[in-house]
Design a protein around this motif. Structure first.
Motif, PDB file in Angstrom:
ATOM      1  N   ASP A   1      39.426  57.376  63.763  1.00 33.58           N
ATOM      2  CA  ASP A   1      40.189  58.306  64.595  1.00 33.58           C
ATOM      3  C   ASP A   1      39.621  58.369  66.009  1.00 33.58           C
ATOM      4  N   GLU A   2      38.301  58.486  66.102  1.00 26.81           N
ATOM      5  CA  GLU A   2      37.656  58.615  67.410  1.00 26.81           C
ATOM      6  C   GLU A   2      37.885  57.373  68.259  1.00 26.81           C
ATOM      7  N   LEU A   3      37.786  56.205  67.630  1.00 27.10           N
ATOM      8  CA  LEU A   3      37.982  54.967  68.380  1.00 27.10           C
ATOM      9  C   LEU A   3      39.400  54.888  68.945  1.00 27.10           C
ATOM     10  N   HIS A   4      40.388  55.117  68.086  1.00 21.83           N
ATOM     11  CA  HIS A   4      41.776  54.971  68.525  1.00 21.83           C
ATOM     12  C   HIS A   4      42.224  56.113  69.426  1.00 21.83           C
TER      13      HIS A   4
ATOM     14  N   ASP B   1      34.352  55.159  78.501  1.00 22.58           N
ATOM     15  CA  ASP B   1      35.408  55.044  77.494  1.00 22.58           C
ATOM     16  C   ASP B   1      35.124  53.884  76.541  1.00 22.58           C
ATOM     17  N   LEU B   2      34.777  52.747  77.122  1.00 23.92           N
ATOM     18  CA  LEU B   2      34.515  51.555  76.313  1.00 23.92           C
ATOM     19  C   LEU B   2      33.271  51.744  75.449  1.00 23.92           C
ATOM     20  N   ALA B   3      32.269  52.403  75.986  1.00 25.00           N
ATOM     21  CA  ALA B   3      31.050  52.658  75.217  1.00 25.00           C
ATOM     22  C   ALA B   3      31.347  53.568  74.025  1.00 25.00           C
ATOM     23  N   ARG B   4      32.210  54.559  74.228  1.00 21.61           N
ATOM     24  CA  ARG B   4      32.562  55.455  73.122  1.00 21.61           C
ATOM     25  C   ARG B   4      33.319  54.713  72.036  1.00 21.61           C
ATOM     26  N   MET B   5      34.160  53.768  72.423  1.00 22.00           N
ATOM     27  CA  MET B   5      34.881  52.978  71.424  1.00 22.00           C
ATOM     28  C   MET B   5      33.929  52.088  70.632  1.00 22.00           C
ATOM     29  N   ARG B   6      32.982  51.465  71.318  1.00 20.15           N
ATOM     30  CA  ARG B   6      32.026  50.599  70.616  1.00 20.15           C
ATOM     31  C   ARG B   6      31.129  51.419  69.690  1.00 20.15           C
ATOM     32  N   GLU B   7      30.727  52.589  70.150  1.00 14.57           N
ATOM     33  CA  GLU B   7      29.868  53.436  69.320  1.00 14.57           C
ATOM     34  C   GLU B   7      30.622  53.931  68.086  1.00 14.57           C
ATOM     35  N   ALA B   8      31.889  54.271  68.271  1.00 11.79           N
ATOM     36  CA  ALA B   8      32.706  54.703  67.137  1.00 11.79           C
ATOM     37  C   ALA B   8      32.883  53.567  66.132  1.00 11.79           C
TER      38      ALA B   8
ATOM     39  N   VAL C   1      36.698  46.199  61.376  1.00 11.29           N
ATOM     40  CA  VAL C   1      35.523  46.237  62.257  1.00 11.29           C
ATOM     41  C   VAL C   1      35.644  45.152  63.323  1.00 11.29           C
ATOM     42  N   HIS C   2      35.984  43.937  62.893  1.00 12.02           N
ATOM     43  CA  HIS C   2      36.097  42.818  63.830  1.00 12.02           C
ATOM     44  C   HIS C   2      37.297  42.991  64.759  1.00 12.02           C
ATOM     45  N   LEU C   3      38.391  43.520  64.236  1.00 19.26           N
ATOM     46  CA  LEU C   3      39.565  43.749  65.065  1.00 19.26           C
ATOM     47  C   LEU C   3      39.292  44.839  66.105  1.00 19.26           C
ATOM     48  N   HIS C   4      38.564  45.877  65.700  1.00 17.67           N
ATOM     49  CA  HIS C   4      38.190  46.918  66.654  1.00 17.67           C
ATOM     50  C   HIS C   4      37.362  46.323  67.793  1.00 17.67           C
ATOM     51  N   ALA C   5      36.404  45.484  67.450  1.00 16.25           N
ATOM     52  CA  ALA C   5      35.544  44.873  68.464  1.00 16.25           C
ATOM     53  C   ALA C   5      36.368  44.017  69.429  1.00 16.25           C
TER      54      ALA C   5
ATOM     55  N   ALA D   1      30.759  51.153  65.596  1.00 19.01           N
ATOM     56  CA  ALA D   1      29.477  50.980  64.899  1.00 19.01           C
ATOM     57  C   ALA D   1      29.357  51.992  63.759  1.00 19.01           C
ATOM     58  N   ARG D   2      29.761  53.237  64.021  1.00 16.10           N
ATOM     59  CA  ARG D   2      29.722  54.253  62.961  1.00 16.10           C
ATOM     60  C   ARG D   2      30.747  53.953  61.878  1.00 16.10           C
ATOM     61  N   PHE D   3      31.889  53.407  62.296  1.00 11.71           N
ATOM     62  CA  PHE D   3      32.921  53.001  61.344  1.00 11.71           C
ATOM     63  C   PHE D   3      32.374  51.932  60.391  1.00 11.71           C
ATOM     64  N   ALA D   4      31.719  50.922  60.945  1.00 13.56           N
ATOM     65  CA  ALA D   4      31.155  49.848  60.130  1.00 13.56           C
ATOM     66  C   ALA D   4      30.089  50.383  59.181  1.00 13.56           C
ATOM     67  N   ALA D   5      29.230  51.270  59.671  1.00 14.79           N
ATOM     68  CA  ALA D   5      28.173  51.843  58.837  1.00 14.79           C
ATOM     69  C   ALA D   5      28.758  52.684  57.703  1.00 14.79           C
ATOM     70  N   ALA D   6      29.831  53.416  58.002  1.00 16.78           N
ATOM     71  CA  ALA D   6      30.464  54.240  56.978  1.00 16.78           C
ATOM     72  C   ALA D   6      31.099  53.385  55.887  1.00 16.78           C
TER      73      ALA D   6
END
Length: 224
Positions: free
Chosen positions: A139-142, A111-118, A182-186, A120-125
């Protein structure tokens, strides 16, 4: 005699939901602009469906405040109503706070890995200026805490009011201010990993409160 393949009811449900999703997304991303007239016959023809799922979708969109449907008159895409967005934002923020509070001690490493990966894609986008991809990753992260919480009522409320907030998010994610998320998500993922329910809830509040900066102060009617 019972049947093992009740395909017709399932297909009907999926069709209805798909029509709603397509119309909702078109309103949120601006393809159906405010004041656009929604004619069920034209929309049905474009989507290749009957009028019934279109009418059902429009009624559901009206419940969320995305369209204005007046009996006997035209149904139109609603303007972005600041008070409605403010109300929806408060509800969405409360639901996500509840989700992370409930889920904080249930997360798996996956679960945590999926949030971090999401994230990373959020930041890149955001860096690429791809608002659609940023919204999808957000959306995927939350959605991970929402899914882990297992609260169906919570998801139902979010499904209704998130699209109203999403119109505001498109504005935020198109600016440099979106980088703060991005930082708040992390930080949110770190708190969840530590099992810190109260800390995760506070970070969730901060994430959703950033949208308030895009709204003017609420106006209060004169009660004198």
């Amino acid at each position: 005699m019972s049947t093992t393949q009740p395909l017709a009811p399932v297909r009907k449900g999926l069709l209805r939901d798909d029509v709603y999703t397509r119309l909702r997304d078109a309103i949120v991303d601006g393809r159906l602009a405010p004041a656009s007239v929604l004619r069920d016959g034209e929309l049905a023809a474009q989507l290749g469906v009957s009028r019934t799922p279109v009418r059902e979708a429009i009624l559901k969109l009206a419940e969320s405040g995305l369209v204005s449907a007046v009996p006997g008159r035209s149904t139109i895409v609603a303007d972005v109503d600041e008070d409605a967005v403010r109300d929806a934002q408060a509800v969405v923020a409360a639901m996500h706070r509840l989700a992370v509070t409930t889920a904080a001690r249930r997360f798996t490493d996956d679960d945590l890995a999926r949030m971090r990966e999401a994230n990373a894609r959020f930041a890149a986008a955001l860096e690429a200026g791809d608002v659609d991809a940023a919204l999808a990753a957000d959306d995927e992260l939350h959605d991970v805490p929402v899914a882990v919480s297992g609260n169906r009522a919570l998801r139902t409320v979010l499904d209704q009011f998130t699209p109203v907030v999403r119109r505001l998010e498109r504005i935020r994610f198109g600016t440099h201010a979106g980088q703060d998320s991005v930082h708040l998500h992390a930080e949110l993922v770190d708190r969840c990993e530590a099992g810190d329910a109260a800390g995760a809830a506070d970070v969730s509040d901060r994430i959703w409160r950033t949208l308030q900066d895009l709204l003017p102060p609420p106006t209060h009617p004169d009660t004198t």
